[in-house]
Design a protein around this motif. Structure first.
Motif, mmCIF file in Angstrom:
data_model
loop_
_atom_site.group_PDB
_atom_site.id
_atom_site.type_symbol
_atom_site.label_atom_id
_atom_site.label_comp_id
_atom_site.label_asym_id
_atom_site.label_seq_id
_atom_site.Cartn_x
_atom_site.Cartn_y
_atom_site.Cartn_z
ATOM 1 N N LEU A 184 -2.208 3.942 -0.702
ATOM 2 C CA LEU A 184 -2.194 4.271 0.752
ATOM 3 C C LEU A 184 -0.821 3.221 1.001
ATOM 4 O O LEU A 184 -0.195 3.700 1.713
ATOM 5 C CB LEU A 184 -3.142 4.760 1.541
ATOM 6 N N THR A 185 -1.511 1.442 1.058
ATOM 7 C CA THR A 185 -1.066 0.326 0.511
ATOM 8 C C THR A 185 0.715 0.213 0.116
ATOM 9 O O THR A 185 1.111 0.144 0.479
ATOM 10 C CB THR A 185 -1.637 -0.458 0.436
ATOM 11 N N TRP A 186 0.518 0.899 -1.001
ATOM 12 C CA TRP A 186 1.871 1.073 -1.745
ATOM 13 C C TRP A 186 2.979 2.723 -1.437
ATOM 14 O O TRP A 186 3.495 2.316 -1.294
ATOM 15 C CB TRP A 186 1.272 1.962 -3.605
ATOM 16 N N SER A 187 1.903 3.627 -0.639
ATOM 17 C CA SER A 187 2.841 4.472 -0.164
ATOM 18 C C SER A 187 3.084 3.775 1.090
ATOM 19 O O SER A 187 4.458 4.256 1.527
ATOM 20 C CB SER A 187 2.201 5.619 -0.416
ATOM 21 N N PHE A 188 3.060 3.105 2.048
ATOM 22 C CA PHE A 188 2.891 2.269 2.100
ATOM 23 C C PHE A 188 3.804 1.273 2.198
ATOM 24 O O PHE A 188 5.497 1.575 2.854
ATOM 25 C CB PHE A 188 2.067 0.930 3.795
ATOM 26 N N PHE A 189 3.784 0.631 1.123
ATOM 27 C CA PHE A 189 5.460 -0.309 0.914
ATOM 28 C C PHE A 189 6.484 0.997 0.687
ATOM 29 O O PHE A 189 7.782 -0.093 0.727
ATOM 30 C CB PHE A 189 4.962 -1.112 0.464
ATOM 31 N N VAL A 190 6.145 1.849 0.071
ATOM 32 C CA VAL A 190 7.206 3.276 -0.642
ATOM 33 C C VAL A 190 8.540 3.064 0.903
ATOM 34 O O VAL A 190 9.479 3.461 0.513
ATOM 35 C CB VAL A 190 7.248 3.800 -1.060
ATOM 36 N N LEU A 191 7.612 3.766 1.890
ATOM 37 C CA LEU A 191 8.431 4.705 2.795
ATOM 38 C C LEU A 191 8.191 4.156 3.802
ATOM 39 O O LEU A 191 9.215 4.043 4.813
ATOM 40 C CB LEU A 191 6.683 5.707 3.232
ATOM 41 N N CYS A 192 8.277 2.173 4.364
ATOM 42 C CA CYS A 192 8.144 2.042 5.081
ATOM 43 C C CYS A 192 8.677 0.527 5.433
ATOM 44 O O CYS A 192 8.432 -0.703 6.181
ATOM 45 C CB CYS A 192 6.805 1.498 6.258
ATOM 46 N N THR A 193 8.861 0.650 3.913
ATOM 47 C CA THR A 193 10.134 -1.243 3.722
ATOM 48 C C THR A 193 11.738 -0.616 2.968
ATOM 49 O O THR A 193 11.826 0.155 2.534
ATOM 50 C CB THR A 193 9.644 -2.489 2.398
ATOM 51 N N PRO A 194 12.922 -1.386 3.633
ATOM 52 C CA PRO A 194 13.782 -0.570 3.469
ATOM 53 C C PRO A 194 14.848 -1.447 2.430
ATOM 54 O O PRO A 194 15.485 -1.053 2.083
ATOM 55 C CB PRO A 194 14.454 -1.363 4.353
ATOM 56 N N THR A 253 -9.489 0.911 6.803
ATOM 57 C CA THR A 253 -9.502 0.583 5.819
ATOM 58 C C THR A 253 -9.068 -0.597 5.616
ATOM 59 O O THR A 253 -9.792 -1.867 5.692
ATOM 60 C CB THR A 253 -9.839 0.745 4.460
ATOM 61 N N THR A 254 -7.629 -1.069 6.307
ATOM 62 C CA THR A 254 -7.698 -2.537 5.939
ATOM 63 C C THR A 254 -5.789 -2.342 7.386
ATOM 64 O O THR A 254 -5.856 -1.287 7.953
ATOM 65 C CB THR A 254 -6.367 -2.173 4.428
ATOM 66 N N VAL A 255 -5.141 -2.957 7.349
ATOM 67 C CA VAL A 255 -4.516 -3.419 8.828
ATOM 68 C C VAL A 255 -4.219 -2.881 8.582
ATOM 69 O O VAL A 255 -2.549 -2.437 8.623
ATOM 70 C CB VAL A 255 -4.277 -5.363 8.424
ATOM 71 N N VAL A 256 -3.074 -3.053 7.137
ATOM 72 C CA VAL A 256 -1.576 -2.182 6.062
ATOM 73 C C VAL A 256 -2.124 -0.998 6.473
ATOM 74 O O VAL A 256 -1.143 -0.581 7.432
ATOM 75 C CB VAL A 256 -1.259 -2.542 4.870
ATOM 76 N N THR A 257 -3.229 -0.462 6.307
ATOM 77 C CA THR A 257 -3.122 1.672 5.925
ATOM 78 C C THR A 257 -3.271 1.724 7.835
ATOM 79 O O THR A 257 -3.206 2.938 8.383
ATOM 80 C CB THR A 257 -4.571 1.059 5.814
ATOM 81 N N ARG A 258 -4.119 1.209 8.279
ATOM 82 C CA ARG A 258 -3.894 0.851 10.239
ATOM 83 C C ARG A 258 -2.286 1.149 10.821
ATOM 84 O O ARG A 258 -2.289 2.165 11.226
ATOM 85 C CB ARG A 258 -4.922 -0.224 10.566
ATOM 86 N N LEU A 259 -1.657 0.262 10.473
ATOM 87 C CA LEU A 259 -0.226 0.379 10.729
ATOM 88 C C LEU A 259 -0.112 1.456 10.864
ATOM 89 O O LEU A 259 1.182 2.193 10.947
ATOM 90 C CB LEU A 259 0.116 -1.127 10.637
ATOM 91 N N PHE A 260 0.069 1.796 8.936
ATOM 92 C CA PHE A 260 0.558 2.946 8.628
ATOM 93 C C PHE A 260 -0.285 4.336 9.490
ATOM 94 O O PHE A 260 1.409 5.475 9.550
ATOM 95 C CB PHE A 260 0.581 3.341 7.112
ATOM 96 N N ALA A 261 -1.049 4.164 9.809
ATOM 97 C CA ALA A 261 -1.464 5.420 10.171
ATOM 98 C C ALA A 261 -0.474 6.249 11.439
ATOM 99 O O ALA A 261 -0.507 7.044 11.821
ATOM 100 C CB ALA A 261 -3.308 5.287 10.806
ATOM 101 N N GLN A 262 -0.196 4.223 12.394
ATOM 102 C CA GLN A 262 0.867 4.560 13.629
ATOM 103 C C GLN A 262 1.735 4.551 13.330
ATOM 104 O O GLN A 262 2.204 6.397 14.074
ATOM 105 C CB GLN A 262 0.312 2.876 14.226
ATOM 106 N N ILE A 263 1.672 4.502 12.288
ATOM 107 C CA ILE A 263 3.561 4.882 12.069
ATOM 108 C C ILE A 263 3.673 6.413 11.913
ATOM 109 O O ILE A 263 4.331 7.115 12.588
ATOM 110 C CB ILE A 263 4.055 4.355 11.003
ATOM 111 N N LEU A 264 2.477 6.922 11.305
ATOM 112 C CA LEU A 264 2.339 8.086 10.156
ATOM 113 C C LEU A 264 2.384 9.116 11.609
ATOM 114 O O LEU A 264 2.700 10.552 11.969
ATOM 115 C CB LEU A 264 1.797 8.735 9.659
ATOM 116 N N LEU A 265 1.103 8.780 12.297
ATOM 117 C CA LEU A 265 0.791 9.609 13.943
ATOM 118 C C LEU A 265 1.435 9.339 15.220
ATOM 119 O O LEU A 265 1.232 10.676 15.634
ATOM 120 C CB LEU A 265 -0.832 9.033 13.470
ATOM 121 N N TYR A 266 1.969 8.534 14.742
ATOM 122 C CA TYR A 266 3.339 9.242 16.325
ATOM 123 C C TYR A 266 4.725 8.690 16.003
ATOM 124 O O TYR A 266 4.941 8.300 15.855
ATOM 125 C CB TYR A 266 2.620 7.883 16.981
#
Length: 176
Positions: free
Chosen positions: A32-42, A90-103
């Motif tokens: 999930l952290t890897w996918s955050f860096f794929v989908l949420c970094t420019p 589980t982590t700060v990054v994945t919680r941030l990612f959930a917020q991006i995905l769910l809203y």
């Protein structure tokens, strides 16, 4: 060397999360952290683990491998959201990612801006590799170079919008 360093970082992060939680949870959190860096970094940072080596070893254009990376990241998140959303806690990054995905509004703007930035940077990287391999010797003497300058200016605007949107997420609240 950079590829090996990134791989070592991912393995170290997996071991840390595996010891903190369990190794199944750690593996999913790393994915999930890897996918955050794929989908949420420019920029194509998480895709760097695949894009650049595939380009050097097999000549696969980075734009093609980055499309595959994005597809994999999207599928991973759809499956995790559908079947095991608790892993986003589980982590700060994945919680941030959930917020991006769910809203979706306005936070899917982060993903849109990241896609624009990533694919612009990958396109520019592919063209730079072509120049370095003498496939396009007239690159700097053509109107094509002016087109690249426009793309770079657009990329800078994407980064500016991205950082303004990220700031609105309230990251400091997630850290506590």
């Amino acid at each position: 060397m950079k590829f090996a360093a990134l791989l070592a970082l991912a393995v170290g992060y997996y071991i840390y999360l595996g010891l903190t939680y369990d190794f199944a949870t750690g593996g999913i959190a790393v994915a999930l952290t890897w996918s955050f860096f794929v989908l949420c970094t420019p920029v194509a940072d998480a895709g760097f683990l695949l894009d650049f080596p595939l380009r050097l070893l097999f000549g696969v254009r980075m734009i093609i491998s980055e499309l595959a990376v994005w597809a994999l990241a999207i599928i991973l998140n759809i499956a995790t959201l559908a079947f095991a959303p608790q892993y986003y806690e589980t982590t700060v990054v994945t919680r941030l990612f959930a917020q991006i995905l769910l809203y979706p509004w306005p936070y899917w703007g982060v993903i849109v801006l990241s896609a624009l930035g990533t694919f612009l940077s990958v396109r520019f990287g592919d063209e730079l590799m072509d120049v370095l391999h003498h496939r396009d010797r007239s690159f700097f003497h053509s109107h094509h170079f002016k087109h690249e300058l426009i793309l770079v200016a657009f990329f800078i605007m994407v980064l500016f919008g991205y950082y303004r949107l990220i700031a609105s997420l309230g990251i400091e609240n997630l850290m506590s």
